[in-house]
Design a protein around this motif. Structure first.
Motif: not given
Length: 141
Positions: A1-3, A14-23, A43-45, A53-59
């Motif tokens: 489970m993701l912390n 979650d489950h973003i292909e490695a390297g695609k987060s900045l795009e 992140a290890r998967s 993984i990208i975490k975004i504060e807010g709605g």
């Protein structure tokens, strides 16, 4: 489970292909938001080997699910409230995307008229092919 510590309310992609987060970060305009955004790369998967993984504060109002679905429809969108995942959204390829990709056809009206939006519609879901609304130019990833 993701912390998800430190994220009382927001969204975890979650489950973003490695390297695609900045795009994704730039295409969603997260660089222009005035909220906390955390990017976790490689992140290890168990399922994918490595993932971002990208975490975004807010709605959810910060996120265009069509853009996200176009970039990678295998991403899981977790809605967080009071430090818990309250909803998981699955994505699909959008039927239409606007101003995400640009038409490469030099004779297309979008090449001449600078202010026109670049609109593409999903022409072939199996092959993930989009076509320009104006000139039918094919765009595949």
């Amino acid at each position: 489970m993701l912390n998800i510590s430190g994220l009382k309310e927001g969204i975890v992609l979650d489950h973003i292909e490695a390297g695609k987060s900045l795009e994704i970060y730039y295409n969603l305009g997260l660089d222009k938001l005035d909220c906390q955004v955390a990017i976790i790369k490689n992140a290890r998967s168990n399922k994918m080997g490595k993932k971002d993984i990208i975490k975004i504060e807010g709605g959810l109002d910060h996120i265009d699910l069509d853009i996200l679905g176009y970039i990678d429809h295998n991403i899981t969108v977790n809605i967080i409230k009071d430090n818990l995942i309250v909803e998981k959204k699955t994505l699909s390829l959008p039927n239409k995307i606007t101003n995400v990709i640009q038409c490469k056809n030099p004779r297309c009206i979008t090449s001449i008229e600078q202010g026109l939006p670049h609109v593409f519609y999903l022409a072939d879901e199996q092959k993930e092919v989009y076509r320009c609304r104006y000139c039918e130019e094919k765009y595949s990833k």
